[in-house]
Design a protein around this motif. Sequence first.
Motif, PDB file in Angstrom:
ATOM      1  N   ILE A   1      -0.723  13.263  16.121  1.00 19.45           N
ATOM      2  CA  ILE A   1      -1.460  12.914  14.903  1.00 19.45           C
ATOM      3  C   ILE A   1      -2.346  11.699  15.191  1.00 19.45           C
ATOM      4  O   ILE A   1      -3.549  11.696  14.883  1.00 19.45           O
ATOM      5  CB  ILE A   1      -0.503  12.609  13.719  1.00 19.45           C
ATOM      6  CG1 ILE A   1       0.285  13.865  13.327  1.00 19.45           C
ATOM      7  CG2 ILE A   1      -1.279  12.084  12.510  1.00 19.45           C
ATOM      8  CD1 ILE A   1       1.348  13.618  12.261  1.00 19.45           C
ATOM      9  N   VAL A   2      -1.758  10.664  15.788  1.00 22.11           N
ATOM     10  CA  VAL A   2      -2.521   9.442  16.068  1.00 22.11           C
ATOM     11  C   VAL A   2      -3.680   9.734  17.023  1.00 22.11           C
ATOM     12  O   VAL A   2      -4.826   9.350  16.775  1.00 22.11           O
ATOM     13  CB  VAL A   2      -1.596   8.342  16.658  1.00 22.11           C
ATOM     14  CG1 VAL A   2      -2.411   7.142  17.121  1.00 22.11           C
ATOM     15  CG2 VAL A   2      -0.562   7.902  15.618  1.00 22.11           C
ATOM     16  N   ALA A   3      -3.407  10.465  18.110  1.00 19.01           N
ATOM     17  CA  ALA A   3      -4.451  10.753  19.099  1.00 19.01           C
ATOM     18  C   ALA A   3      -5.573  11.589  18.490  1.00 19.01           C
ATOM     19  O   ALA A   3      -6.763  11.294  18.676  1.00 19.01           O
ATOM     20  CB  ALA A   3      -3.851  11.464  20.303  1.00 19.01           C
TER      21      ALA A   3
ATOM     22  N   LYS B   1       2.263   8.971   7.130  1.00 18.90           N
ATOM     23  CA  LYS B   1       2.092   7.587   6.680  1.00 18.90           C
ATOM     24  C   LYS B   1       2.303   6.617   7.841  1.00 18.90           C
ATOM     25  O   LYS B   1       1.567   5.634   7.984  1.00 18.90           O
ATOM     26  CB  LYS B   1       3.057   7.291   5.528  1.00 18.90           C
ATOM     27  CG  LYS B   1       2.620   6.158   4.639  1.00 18.90           C
ATOM     28  CD  LYS B   1       3.031   6.377   3.180  1.00 18.90           C
ATOM     29  CE  LYS B   1       4.527   6.257   3.031  1.00 18.90           C
ATOM     30  NZ  LYS B   1       4.948   6.470   1.620  1.00 18.90           N
ATOM     31  N   GLN B   2       3.269   6.909   8.682  1.00 14.40           N
ATOM     32  CA  GLN B   2       3.534   6.101   9.871  1.00 14.40           C
ATOM     33  C   GLN B   2       2.314   6.126  10.803  1.00 14.40           C
ATOM     34  O   GLN B   2       1.882   5.083  11.304  1.00 14.40           O
ATOM     35  CB  GLN B   2       4.746   6.715  10.574  1.00 14.40           C
ATOM     36  CG  GLN B   2       5.539   5.763  11.425  1.00 14.40           C
ATOM     37  CD  GLN B   2       6.698   6.503  12.097  1.00 14.40           C
ATOM     38  OE1 GLN B   2       7.229   7.471  11.532  1.00 14.40           O
ATOM     39  NE2 GLN B   2       7.081   6.060  13.285  1.00 14.40           N
ATOM     40  N   ALA B   3       1.744   7.326  10.988  1.00 17.63           N
ATOM     41  CA  ALA B   3       0.557   7.457  11.841  1.00 17.63           C
ATOM     42  C   ALA B   3      -0.621   6.668  11.270  1.00 17.63           C
ATOM     43  O   ALA B   3      -1.351   5.995  11.999  1.00 17.63           O
ATOM     44  CB  ALA B   3       0.184   8.930  11.988  1.00 17.63           C
TER      45      ALA B   3
ATOM     46  N   ILE C   1      -2.978   3.817  13.032  1.00 19.56           N
ATOM     47  CA  ILE C   1      -4.432   4.002  13.183  1.00 19.56           C
ATOM     48  C   ILE C   1      -5.206   2.878  12.504  1.00 19.56           C
ATOM     49  O   ILE C   1      -6.221   2.408  13.014  1.00 19.56           O
ATOM     50  CB  ILE C   1      -4.847   5.369  12.594  1.00 19.56           C
ATOM     51  CG1 ILE C   1      -4.245   6.501  13.441  1.00 19.56           C
ATOM     52  CG2 ILE C   1      -6.372   5.515  12.520  1.00 19.56           C
ATOM     53  CD1 ILE C   1      -4.214   7.839  12.745  1.00 19.56           C
ATOM     54  N   SER C   2      -4.718   2.438  11.335  1.00 19.40           N
ATOM     55  CA  SER C   2      -5.473   1.434  10.568  1.00 19.40           C
ATOM     56  C   SER C   2      -4.990   0.007  10.843  1.00 19.40           C
ATOM     57  O   SER C   2      -5.368  -0.922  10.136  1.00 19.40           O
ATOM     58  CB  SER C   2      -5.359   1.738   9.074  1.00 19.40           C
ATOM     59  OG  SER C   2      -4.019   1.556   8.641  1.00 19.40           O
TER      60      SER C   2
ATOM     61  N   THR D   1     -11.027   2.331   5.770  1.00 15.89           N
ATOM     62  CA  THR D   1     -12.350   2.104   6.326  1.00 15.89           C
ATOM     63  C   THR D   1     -12.176   1.632   7.761  1.00 15.89           C
ATOM     64  O   THR D   1     -11.510   0.624   8.011  1.00 15.89           O
ATOM     65  CB  THR D   1     -13.103   1.043   5.500  1.00 15.89           C
ATOM     66  OG1 THR D   1     -13.141   1.481   4.144  1.00 15.89           O
ATOM     67  CG2 THR D   1     -14.531   0.869   6.018  1.00 15.89           C
ATOM     68  N   ILE D   2     -12.732   2.408   8.702  1.00 17.95           N
ATOM     69  CA  ILE D   2     -12.539   2.091  10.121  1.00 17.95           C
ATOM     70  C   ILE D   2     -13.857   1.544  10.667  1.00 17.95           C
ATOM     71  O   ILE D   2     -14.878   2.233  10.648  1.00 17.95           O
ATOM     72  CB  ILE D   2     -12.124   3.347  10.913  1.00 17.95           C
ATOM     73  CG1 ILE D   2     -10.979   4.097  10.212  1.00 17.95           C
ATOM     74  CG2 ILE D   2     -11.790   2.981  12.359  1.00 17.95           C
ATOM     75  CD1 ILE D   2      -9.607   3.529  10.379  1.00 17.95           C
ATOM     76  N   ASP D   3     -13.818   0.289  11.111  1.00 18.35           N
ATOM     77  CA  ASP D   3     -15.028  -0.362  11.612  1.00 18.35           C
ATOM     78  C   ASP D   3     -15.143  -0.129  13.120  1.00 18.35           C
ATOM     79  O   ASP D   3     -14.225  -0.455  13.869  1.00 18.35           O
ATOM     80  CB  ASP D   3     -14.942  -1.867  11.305  1.00 18.35           C
ATOM     81  CG  ASP D   3     -16.315  -2.507  11.381  1.00 18.35           C
ATOM     82  OD1 ASP D   3     -17.058  -2.186  12.325  1.00 18.35           O
ATOM     83  OD2 ASP D   3     -16.635  -3.320  10.493  1.00 18.35           O
TER      84      ASP D   3
END
Lengths: 423, 423
Positions: free
Chosen positions: B51-53, B80-82, B86-87, B143-145
């Motif tokens: 999921i993360v990858a 939710k853990q992933a 990620i964030s 929001t991913i910068d």
Amino acid sequence: MLNTACVCTIGDEILIGQIIDTNSSFIANKLNLLGYKVESMVSIADNLESIVATINSLIENHKIVVVTGGLGPTKDDITKQALSIISNSKSLVYNQSQLSLIKEICKVREIELSDLNRDQALVPDTSEVIINYRGTAPGHIFTIDKNGYKSYLISLPGVPYEMEDMIDRALSTISTYEKSTSFIYHKVINTFGIPESVLANKISDWEDSLPKGVHLAYLPNPISGVKLRLSTYSGDFADSIKKVDESAISLSDILKDDIYGYEDDTLESIVLSILSSMNMSLSIAESCTGGSITSRLVSIPNSSKVIIGGITAYSNDIKTKILNVNSNTIDLFGAVSKECAEEMAIGIKNNFNSDYSIATTGIAGPSGGTEKKPIGLLWIAVATPNGVYTHKFVSKGDRIRNIQRFSSESLNFLRKIIINSFH
Amino acid sequence: MLNTACVCTIGDEILIGQIIDTNSSFIANKLNLLGYKVESMVSIADNLESIVATINSLIENHKIVVVTGGLGPTKDDITKQALSIISNSKSLVYNQSQLSLIKEICKVREIELSDLNRDQALVPDTSEVIINYRGTAPGHIFTIDKNGYKSYLISLPGVPYEMEDMIDRALSTISTYEKSTSFIYHKVINTFGIPESVLANKISDWEDSLPKGVHLAYLPNPISGVKLRLSTYSGDFADSIKKVDESAISLSDILKDDIYGYEDDTLESIVLSILSSMNMSLSIAESCTGGSITSRLVSIPNSSKVIIGGITAYSNDIKTKILNVNSNTIDLFGAVSKECAEEMAIGIKNNFNSDYSIATTGIAGPSGGTEKKPIGLLWIAVATPNGVYTHKFVSKGDRIRNIQRFSSESLNFLRKIIINSFH
């Protein structure tokens, strides 16, 4: 990567959200049965460059890649061109068996054979053809050699009805080339009527004591209830199956008749099979559910042995005239009431001369609700040889969702009454 | 990559083929409306690492990534853990609004509030929460910068009924941050009764003369017929829309009443809207279609203005007793005959006192066929204020497919009769 697979569906219609992809799920099931674990499903557009790039990358990483879509006769279908590039085909050749079938299909459908139809039989010379008996576009198997290690690319039409008839033949061809060494075993237990979180609490101890290697998943669905899936992917074959089956048995001791079946069993198939085994008949009187209970039952083969018929009594006139509901009952209690449901069930049972009957009356929305009788209210009545039973249910959804839940709740109530009346 | 998007669904149940992913299609529609082109759809397993990858790689290549699934209360839900990883979230915090809703939902459903329920309100501290009014698991926007360039990751529950209520709010939040500069315009023209290849030949000249930038796709479906989609992705906004709309108009001159509607119009919604506009009522007598025509009509809101009711007359007894079919007719011509269909239509029209009626009798299979009357044979009769019309149809599918085609063919025949009788 030895036994992994991937499903790739092609078509702009999928990416713009116009159609729902049902093929991937169907194909994944088939791959699992052969011991191939599906690691991902991908949908991409009708774009030559991205089809070639995506399939090339998937075939690099998986033993089997199944592609559907883009094989139609029209100008937006370009999968065949992509397959020629990927498999290094030098030319397209006519497949004579498929060509004969195309001619036959055109004849039956009274369509003149066009070039578009004829060219459906053209296949890359690298293709091992899977004949399409339900349509005009043949399927393909390509064996891709990666430095002595072989992968298989299967391409099938996107029309589910055609694909579903071809996938088994494609996979069994591959099985003759490759023996799978691993296995996957699933057991699905179908429950109805308990919300997911309540179910999770109820079986929490059982879940915590599941044997190592046995995995549990919760699959909630408004129509079929919460399904519980036990899976095992590794270990000794016979031992793993035994662990899963024993876990399922201990679960049935906890949940009892909240379990209505296993695997593909549906509420309607279970109701029919119980009634059929007892040689009992059923009639259905529907108001707000508008034929959906009847049509779910009738969709099961051989339902005519049990189902005598049904009435959708949408107006009050029909309730009184055809179902013999007393008009005083409607005046006094309203059409959406325990009393009206009971009389509807008795009315159709007498009128249709069946052993059992079920009746529904409720408010599906979006209008028609009141404070006392809100949208989502349903009364169900089941008439049996021994008496009439009723059940009240409230659903909180839009019209379509409410009708779906009404029909499932009704079938489940009917199931429980039948089971108990035979005890 | 400026305006591209991707939909990612998470869940073992998808990859093993147990459920069909309907979320991707729904979300793609919404993204299109905002001008975001969906480049791919991906389904992956409930596995933290993958999921993360996968999400990290998707967010690298797209402006918007919408993820569904894995937010449930049970132990197999790990999205939710992933999302926290990620964030770069440091902690989980309770969202008080969602917590109040969870308490309320438990109260209404008469469930005791458990830790599992309560912890559904825990969210990563990096999350902008989308409240779930239809269930317990909230949604998220992250929001991913990426070196000053922002992408948006939306995570929503996998239950369609919950997700469908949340996606608009999630996307409109993003719209306030980002103005889309491109656009996508589709027009869908719905036809019924002409096979895809015949249609392609019939409109071949029109297709060849489509303006530059206007793309055509064929979308065949057994229930809704062949839909034709015209799309444009580029050029001047007003000019492109005009080109598509004009192309659709010139198509309607060719196909005339083989076109039953546009966009989400269905055969049942069109039949109802015509009858409703003429203040005419309808009753339905079904044999082999077993309530499916009635349930399709009743699924439309406000159908009660038109639909009086229906009868599923599965046994011959019901045909004679309730629909007043002459038993000699059945003896002489059989239950599956033009004559029986006619009498069924007249019987229900008189019995239910409706302006129009439709009746079906046929053989859905898998058994019951003969050489003269094969599986797939259907007789349809429509009774109008001016007379009775009949139509014979042959379908070549399995039981469920035959019933689907029977009901669509019947609704289309009814539509044509109604249109012509008003000419």
